[in-house]
Design an enzyme around this catalytic site. Structure first.
Site, PDB file in Angstrom:
ATOM      1  N   ASP A  43       0.816  -1.224   0.000  1.00 10.08           N
ATOM      2  CA  ASP A  43       0.000   0.000   0.000  1.00 10.08           C
ATOM      3  C   ASP A  43       0.845   1.268   0.000  1.00 10.08           C
ATOM      4  O   ASP A  43       0.443   2.290   0.546  1.00 10.08           O
ATOM      5  CB  ASP A  43      -0.967   0.031   1.204  1.00 10.08           C
ATOM      6  CG  ASP A  43      -1.763  -1.248   1.311  1.00 10.08           C
ATOM      7  OD1 ASP A  43      -2.263  -1.698   0.268  1.00 10.08           O
ATOM      8  OD2 ASP A  43      -1.865  -1.804   2.412  1.00 10.08           O
TER       9      ASP A  43
ATOM     10  N   LYS B 160       2.003   2.674  -5.243  1.00 11.04           N
ATOM     11  CA  LYS B 160       2.653   2.503  -6.555  1.00 11.04           C
ATOM     12  C   LYS B 160       1.780   3.014  -7.691  1.00 11.04           C
ATOM     13  O   LYS B 160       2.263   3.551  -8.656  1.00 11.04           O
ATOM     14  CB  LYS B 160       2.914   1.017  -6.816  1.00 11.04           C
ATOM     15  CG  LYS B 160       4.087   0.467  -6.068  1.00 11.04           C
ATOM     16  CD  LYS B 160       4.343  -0.976  -6.453  1.00 11.04           C
ATOM     17  CE  LYS B 160       3.314  -1.921  -5.881  1.00 11.04           C
ATOM     18  NZ  LYS B 160       3.273  -2.016  -4.419  1.00 11.04           N
TER      19      LYS B 160
ATOM     20  N   GLY C 175      -4.114  -4.465  -4.719  1.00 12.33           N
ATOM     21  CA  GLY C 175      -5.097  -3.531  -5.251  1.00 12.33           C
ATOM     22  C   GLY C 175      -4.414  -2.233  -5.612  1.00 12.33           C
ATOM     23  O   GLY C 175      -4.230  -1.373  -4.772  1.00 12.33           O
ATOM     24  N   HIS C 176      -3.943  -2.138  -6.850  1.00 15.19           N
ATOM     25  CA  HIS C 176      -3.291  -0.900  -7.278  1.00 15.19           C
ATOM     26  C   HIS C 176      -4.349   0.054  -7.800  1.00 15.19           C
ATOM     27  O   HIS C 176      -4.974  -0.217  -8.817  1.00 15.19           O
ATOM     28  CB  HIS C 176      -2.296  -1.165  -8.410  1.00 15.19           C
ATOM     29  CG  HIS C 176      -1.181  -2.068  -8.012  1.00 15.19           C
ATOM     30  ND1 HIS C 176      -0.222  -2.511  -8.881  1.00 15.19           N
ATOM     31  CD2 HIS C 176      -0.875  -2.604  -6.814  1.00 15.19           C
ATOM     32  CE1 HIS C 176       0.627  -3.276  -8.237  1.00 15.19           C
ATOM     33  NE2 HIS C 176       0.247  -3.356  -6.986  1.00 15.19           N
TER      34      HIS C 176
ATOM     35  N   GLN D  93       1.994  -6.349  -2.856  1.00 13.99           N
ATOM     36  CA  GLN D  93       2.204  -6.479  -1.410  1.00 13.99           C
ATOM     37  C   GLN D  93       3.424  -5.635  -1.011  1.00 13.99           C
ATOM     38  O   GLN D  93       3.574  -4.550  -1.538  1.00 13.99           O
ATOM     39  CB  GLN D  93       2.379  -7.952  -0.983  1.00 13.99           C
ATOM     40  CG  GLN D  93       1.094  -8.764  -1.079  1.00 13.99           C
ATOM     41  CD  GLN D  93       0.727  -9.144  -2.492  1.00 13.99           C
ATOM     42  OE1 GLN D  93       1.502  -9.763  -3.193  1.00 13.99           O
ATOM     43  NE2 GLN D  93      -0.456  -8.775  -2.923  1.00 13.99           N
TER      44      GLN D  93
END
Ligand code: IMP
Length: 422
Positions: free
Chosen positions: A16, A19, A43-44, A225
């Site tokens: 988190d 990115k 989850g980007h 991650q």
């Protein structure tokens, strides 16, 4: 030696790191963008052409028609979630099938892997990992146990292999006394997802990537991650189940160590962690709440509150060492705008013992802080380093000196323009 290089873009703490905001700085420089580890636990969040997308398994080069995107062998894929993610992109006008190549060696997450994830967590009582519930651990377990299903399997006699593994899982669930589940609807969509995946290029991506490198093309390995969630180097057992560090780029894409070029390490100006596990810098007070509120620190996959704290130099130094980080990227600096004092954790202490090295067991350690003056100025509209408030410049200099690496990119706000490249 290959002519092209694989550069890695890695979250180097607990994930988190944000990115998604900087990928449009990175992707134009590369011919290929590849995911090498993890699955839909990531989850980007990416804002493209004013629209928000959450990419879970698909690399972020997908928005650029000139890039090849690869889901590497080190990844795990849930066909139903993949279908949802891909269809959303297709509906927004992005053509995928030619530009998204999936490794035949990547493993499939079955609906029963997700049930097993819940069952194992339930059985753990107080020591829960706090997983994302996406079946990540059980899928990698089956991979290591040499009974997993791979993407390449969907090209052959798939149904039979699927039923056999599902039955095996059902037996384990009975043994665990975990029988109150119903996957019938989920399974229907999952099988639809398997069918949907057949229209993509399911290939031997390691050969493909090495061919690109031999042609002098450059690859961006997009991490998921974070380094401290790495199965080997993270805060075990409170980790994910894949190799999230730069070593995982080699195994997860099938590229040699000599092919790795730069390793970009992304961190936030403060720390967060989602899920359980040791987190020495965690703040349980108003300061932690303020960081969470201003930084909007809620999980992208699960919506859970993220635990918040000051920057952790012990963790960062360790991650820099393990990954061979060459350049740093600092995100969300503006979240700290309002504080009179900024703290940085320089060591951990427990029972009269102090360490600056990451301990084997990070449980029970207390942070040792150094304090710096806050800048008490809004950073968000700043576009040039020359305009940094002196106290913020001092914070950046301090971190660079402590970490012995340049911070090449500094993000000062959510907008794409609020990014200073040095
Ligand atoms: P799993 O990956 O779902 O097995 O979860 C294991 C641990 O890693 C949990 O603490 C999760 O919250 C954490 N985790 C997994 N993926 C991410 C991520 O992309 N960002 C942050 N934390 C993650």
């Amino acid at each position: 030696m290959t002519k092209g290089k694989v550069d890695a873009l890695l979250g180097i703490v607990f994930g988190d790191e944000g990115k998604g905001k900087v990928v449009d700085f990175f992707t134009p420089r590369y011919d290929v963008v590849a995911r090498f580890a993890g699955g839909p636990n990531a989850g980007h969040t990416i804002i493209f052409d004013g629209k928000k997308f959450v990419l879970r398994s698909i690399p972020s080069g997908i928005f650029d028609p000139d890039k090849v995107n690869i889901i590497g062998n080190g990844c795990v894929i849930a066909p139903d979630l993949f279908m949802d993610e891909a269809r959303e992109l297709e509906a927004a006008g992005y053509a995928l099938t030619e530009r998204l190549h999936i490794s035949r060696r990547a493993h499939l997450i079955l609906p029963t892997h997700r049930v097993l994830d819940r069952a194992y967590e339930a059985a753990k009582g107080k020591a829960k990992v706090g997983t994302t519930g996406k079946g990540i651990g059980p899928t990698y377990s089956d991979k290591a146990a040499r009974i997993g299903l791979r993407v390449g399997d969907i090209e052959g006699e798939f149904e039979e292999k699927y039923r056999a593994l599902k039955q095996r899982h059902e037996q384990i669930l009975r043994d665990l006394n975990y029988t109150d589940y119903d996957i019938s609807q989920e399974e229907k969509r999952w099988l639809e997802g398997v069918d949907y995946m057949r229209k993509f290029r399911l290939t031997d991506t390691e050969t493909e990537i090495n061919r690109y490198l031999a042609e002098g093309k450059n690859v961006l390995a997009e991490g998921a991650q974070g380094s401290l969630l790495d199965i080997d180097h993270g805060t075990y057992p409170f980790v994910s189940s894949s190799s999230t560090t730069s070593g995982g780029v080699c195994t997860g894409l099938g590229v040699a160590p000599g092919a790795i070029g730069r390793v970009w390490g992304i961190f936030k100006a403060y720390s967060t962690r989602v899920g359980s596990g040791p987190f020495p810098v965690e703040l349980f007070d108003e300061t932690g709440d303020t960081i969470r509120r201003i930084g909007n620190e809620f999980g992208a996959v699960t919506g859970r509150n993220r635990r918040c704290g000051w920057v952790d130099l012990v963790a960062l130094r360790y991650a820099i060492m393990i990954n061979g980080v060459t350049d740093l990227v600092m995100m969300k600096s503006d979240v700290l705008d309002g504080f009179d004092t900024i703290k940085a954790c320089v060591a951990y202490t427990k029972d009269g013992q102090t360490t600056t090295d990451m301990p084997y067991d990070t449980e029970g350690w207390q942070p040792v802080y150094e304090e710096l003056p806050g800048w008490k100025t809004a950073l968000t509209d700043i576009r040039s380093e020359a305009d940094f408030p002196p106290a913020f410049k001092a914070y950046v200099d301090y971190l660079e000196q402590q970490l012995q690496l340049p911070i090449r990119i500094i993000s000062v706000g959510p907008d794409r323009e609020a990014t200073i490249v040095r």
